[in-house]
Design a protein around this motif. Sequence first.
Motif, PDB file in Angstrom:
ATOM      1  N   SER A 123      61.662 -55.131  26.134  1.00 24.36           N
ATOM      2  CA  SER A 123      63.272 -54.698  26.300  1.00 24.36           C
ATOM      3  C   SER A 123      64.060 -54.110  25.412  1.00 24.36           C
ATOM      4  CB  SER A 123      63.921 -56.091  27.074  1.00 24.36           C
ATOM      5  OG  SER A 123      64.066 -56.974  25.804  1.00 24.36           O
ATOM      6  N   GLY A 124      63.716 -54.457  24.017  1.00 29.76           N
ATOM      7  CA  GLY A 124      64.336 -54.071  23.115  1.00 29.76           C
ATOM      8  C   GLY A 124      63.784 -52.652  22.289  1.00 29.76           C
ATOM      9  N   ASP A 125      62.937 -51.811  22.488  1.00 26.75           N
ATOM     10  CA  ASP A 125      62.219 -50.758  22.245  1.00 26.75           C
ATOM     11  C   ASP A 125      62.242 -49.792  23.336  1.00 26.75           C
ATOM     12  OD1 ASP A 125      61.389 -48.868  20.897  1.00 26.75           O
ATOM     13  OD2 ASP A 125      59.436 -49.877  20.340  1.00 26.75           O
ATOM     14  N   PRO A 126      63.308 -48.860  23.429  1.00 21.20           N
ATOM     15  CA  PRO A 126      62.995 -47.534  24.541  1.00 21.20           C
ATOM     16  C   PRO A 126      61.848 -46.976  24.435  1.00 21.20           C
ATOM     17  CG  PRO A 126      64.632 -47.167  22.595  1.00 21.20           C
ATOM     18  CD  PRO A 126      64.213 -48.569  22.494  1.00 21.20           C
ATOM     19  N   ALA A 127      61.054 -46.891  23.092  1.00 20.52           N
ATOM     20  CA  ALA A 127      59.860 -46.188  23.047  1.00 20.52           C
ATOM     21  C   ALA A 127      58.763 -46.816  23.627  1.00 20.52           C
ATOM     22  CB  ALA A 127      59.505 -46.002  21.585  1.00 20.52           C
ATOM     23  N   ALA A 128      58.788 -48.115  24.083  1.00 16.92           N
ATOM     24  CA  ALA A 128      57.682 -49.079  24.606  1.00 16.92           C
ATOM     25  C   ALA A 128      57.575 -48.560  25.990  1.00 16.92           C
ATOM     26  CB  ALA A 128      57.914 -50.335  24.574  1.00 16.92           C
ATOM     27  N   ARG A 129      56.470 -48.338  26.379  1.00 13.77           N
ATOM     28  CA  ARG A 129      56.092 -47.590  27.772  1.00 13.77           C
ATOM     29  C   ARG A 129      55.531 -48.770  28.858  1.00 13.77           C
ATOM     30  NH1 ARG A 129      58.889 -44.500  26.064  1.00 13.77           N
ATOM     31  NH2 ARG A 129      58.515 -42.128  25.890  1.00 13.77           N
ATOM     32  N   ASN A 130      55.056 -49.768  28.263  1.00 15.33           N
ATOM     33  CA  ASN A 130      54.382 -51.011  29.032  1.00 15.33           C
ATOM     34  C   ASN A 130      54.106 -52.019  28.061  1.00 15.33           C
ATOM     35  OD1 ASN A 130      51.633 -50.430  27.876  1.00 15.33           O
ATOM     36  ND2 ASN A 130      52.041 -48.632  28.904  1.00 15.33           N
ATOM     37  N   VAL A 131      54.060 -53.176  28.881  1.00 15.10           N
ATOM     38  CA  VAL A 131      53.671 -54.500  27.839  1.00 15.10           C
ATOM     39  C   VAL A 131      52.291 -54.479  27.286  1.00 15.10           C
ATOM     40  CG1 VAL A 131      53.267 -57.041  28.214  1.00 15.10           C
ATOM     41  CG2 VAL A 131      55.163 -55.948  29.443  1.00 15.10           C
ATOM     42  N   GLU A 132      51.321 -53.718  27.888  1.00 10.31           N
ATOM     43  CA  GLU A 132      49.982 -53.710  27.068  1.00 10.31           C
ATOM     44  C   GLU A 132      50.124 -53.118  25.833  1.00 10.31           C
ATOM     45  OE1 GLU A 132      49.353 -54.571  31.310  1.00 10.31           O
ATOM     46  OE2 GLU A 132      50.635 -53.255  30.447  1.00 10.31           O
ATOM     47  N   GLU A 133      50.974 -51.894  25.902  1.00 10.40           N
ATOM     48  CA  GLU A 133      51.151 -51.413  24.464  1.00 10.40           C
ATOM     49  C   GLU A 133      51.754 -52.313  23.386  1.00 10.40           C
ATOM     50  OE1 GLU A 133      53.531 -47.407  22.867  1.00 10.40           O
ATOM     51  OE2 GLU A 133      53.815 -47.961  24.761  1.00 10.40           O
ATOM     52  N   ILE A 134      52.924 -53.218  23.986  1.00  8.25           N
ATOM     53  CA  ILE A 134      53.080 -54.250  23.017  1.00  8.25           C
ATOM     54  C   ILE A 134      52.248 -55.095  22.411  1.00  8.25           C
ATOM     55  CG2 ILE A 134      55.070 -55.977  22.785  1.00  8.25           C
ATOM     56  CD1 ILE A 134      56.562 -53.509  23.314  1.00  8.25           C
ATOM     57  N   ILE A 135      51.510 -55.695  23.232  1.00  6.10           N
ATOM     58  CA  ILE A 135      50.406 -56.416  23.087  1.00  6.10           C
ATOM     59  C   ILE A 135      49.215 -56.214  21.910  1.00  6.10           C
ATOM     60  CG2 ILE A 135      48.541 -58.308  23.567  1.00  6.10           C
ATOM     61  CD1 ILE A 135      50.119 -58.570  26.287  1.00  6.10           C
ATOM     62  N   LEU A 136      48.875 -54.767  22.130  1.00  2.00           N
ATOM     63  CA  LEU A 136      47.595 -54.411  21.449  1.00  2.00           C
ATOM     64  C   LEU A 136      48.174 -53.680  20.292  1.00  2.00           C
ATOM     65  CD1 LEU A 136      46.029 -52.400  24.625  1.00  2.00           C
ATOM     66  CD2 LEU A 136      45.113 -54.486  23.317  1.00  2.00           C
ATOM     67  N   ALA A 137      49.378 -53.101  20.205  1.00  4.55           N
ATOM     68  CA  ALA A 137      49.924 -52.200  19.156  1.00  4.55           C
ATOM     69  C   ALA A 137      50.994 -52.838  18.395  1.00  4.55           C
ATOM     70  CB  ALA A 137      49.975 -50.469  19.712  1.00  4.55           C
ATOM     71  N   TYR A 138      51.780 -53.364  18.853  1.00  8.79           N
ATOM     72  CA  TYR A 138      53.112 -53.846  18.079  1.00  8.79           C
ATOM     73  C   TYR A 138      52.848 -54.904  16.978  1.00  8.79           C
ATOM     74  CZ  TYR A 138      56.253 -50.913  20.651  1.00  8.79           C
ATOM     75  OH  TYR A 138      57.101 -49.844  21.235  1.00  8.79           O
ATOM     76  N   PRO A 139      53.196 -54.797  15.751  1.00  8.85           N
ATOM     77  CA  PRO A 139      52.663 -55.654  14.862  1.00  8.85           C
ATOM     78  C   PRO A 139      53.537 -56.786  14.900  1.00  8.85           C
ATOM     79  CG  PRO A 139      54.100 -53.962  13.772  1.00  8.85           C
ATOM     80  CD  PRO A 139      53.731 -53.483  15.284  1.00  8.85           C
ATOM     81  N   CYS A 140      54.751 -56.999  15.566  1.00 10.18           N
ATOM     82  CA  CYS A 140      55.528 -58.104  15.671  1.00 10.18           C
ATOM     83  C   CYS A 140      54.603 -59.135  16.523  1.00 10.18           C
ATOM     84  CB  CYS A 140      56.945 -57.833  16.342  1.00 10.18           C
ATOM     85  SG  CYS A 140      56.812 -56.952  17.821  1.00 10.18           S
ATOM     86  N   VAL A 141      53.940 -58.784  17.516  1.00 12.35           N
ATOM     87  CA  VAL A 141      53.422 -59.751  18.201  1.00 12.35           C
ATOM     88  C   VAL A 141      52.529 -60.632  17.357  1.00 12.35           C
ATOM     89  CG1 VAL A 141      51.668 -60.343  20.204  1.00 12.35           C
ATOM     90  CG2 VAL A 141      53.348 -58.419  20.369  1.00 12.35           C
ATOM     91  N   LEU A 142      51.756 -59.768  16.398  1.00  7.44           N
ATOM     92  CA  LEU A 142      50.759 -60.712  15.643  1.00  7.44           C
ATOM     93  C   LEU A 142      51.421 -61.632  14.558  1.00  7.44           C
ATOM     94  CD1 LEU A 142      47.773 -61.117  14.598  1.00  7.44           C
ATOM     95  CD2 LEU A 142      48.271 -59.222  13.027  1.00  7.44           C
ATOM     96  N   VAL A 143      52.407 -61.038  14.038  1.00  6.27           N
ATOM     97  CA  VAL A 143      53.092 -61.765  12.816  1.00  6.27           C
ATOM     98  C   VAL A 143      53.880 -62.941  13.439  1.00  6.27           C
ATOM     99  CG1 VAL A 143      55.282 -60.245  12.817  1.00  6.27           C
ATOM    100  CG2 VAL A 143      54.333 -61.701  10.663  1.00  6.27           C
ATOM    101  N   ILE A 144      54.731 -62.703  14.565  1.00  8.43           N
ATOM    102  CA  ILE A 144      55.335 -63.853  15.007  1.00  8.43           C
ATOM    103  C   ILE A 144      54.422 -64.870  15.791  1.00  8.43           C
ATOM    104  CG2 ILE A 144      57.049 -64.380  16.981  1.00  8.43           C
ATOM    105  CD1 ILE A 144      58.321 -61.533  16.368  1.00  8.43           C
TER     106      ILE A 144
END
Length: 311
Positions: A123-144
């Motif tokens: 919800s916070g990044d307009p560049a994100a196209r889907n949740v799958e992209e968040i989980i696979l490619a966003y570093p915040c998921v790993l570090v948090i």
Amino acid sequence: MTHHDEIQRALLASYETDGGINHLDGTNLPAQESVNQLAVDFMHLLFPGYFEERGLAKKDVPAHVSHLLKRIETRLSSEVEKSLRFARDASAATRAREISDATLDQIPALRKIIQTDVAAAFSGDPAARNVEEIILAYPCVLVISLQRLAHVLFHLGVPLLPRMLTEYAHERTGADIHPGARIGSHFFVDHCTGVVIGETATIGNHVKLYQGVTLGAKSFELDTAGNPVKGVKRHPDIGDHVTIYAHATILGGETRVGEHSVIGSNVWLLQSVPPQSMVYFKGENLVIRTRQKDETMVETRKLMDFGDWMI
């Protein structure tokens, strides 16, 4: 004597005089590769089917989860025991099993709150196209995610291992979040690179940080020998629904950013600000004023004359 013999002799002498060698003939320290694998297995357990090389059928999920839990339990108990033996815990083996069980008990709750972090990123990044992209490619998921696991171990009194887990995430993402930091739900760190969050920082719910943000210490209390005092409050508190833009630095254990505040890019903040605040530089002057209803920092920028922001 060969050239290698000379190097070996110099290294052996260095081990004796300069230290930096594992506890040979004594307590062994946690193994880095094992801790890294623990981090990987934890991410697989949180998001089954996302990181496997082969597809995972729904009917295979129970066996997959059972296998991961057993592997994590074995590895976690071993590395916790090493950490406790390093701390000279006389009941290290027993406590390691207890801590391992207590940590595994927390994984369903951790997964639930980590799902809020994924939702916040989407919800916070307009560049994100889907949740799958968040989980696979966003570093915040790993570090948090790894910080939340390390936080459990940290508060169960495990030395070494929590920092090794967060350092694995630091190396991978560029964000350094201490396992002691207390973080609420729906936490999003956009881009991650250069973010530093100290041990005694607290972060509320629905907080969003951009790259380069530091939640650090203003100064260190010293003991009579001139050494930093450990365990005292040194890092700021961030309230709910706060946004902190790129390269802002907020310092001090008594500094609190009130809820629904916005901190602009490159701000250097050493004092508390009340709820609903807008904080930014106008020229060389730091401006702290009440935030108007639904006002964002991007909208505020249009009203002022200052350089480009990294947003």
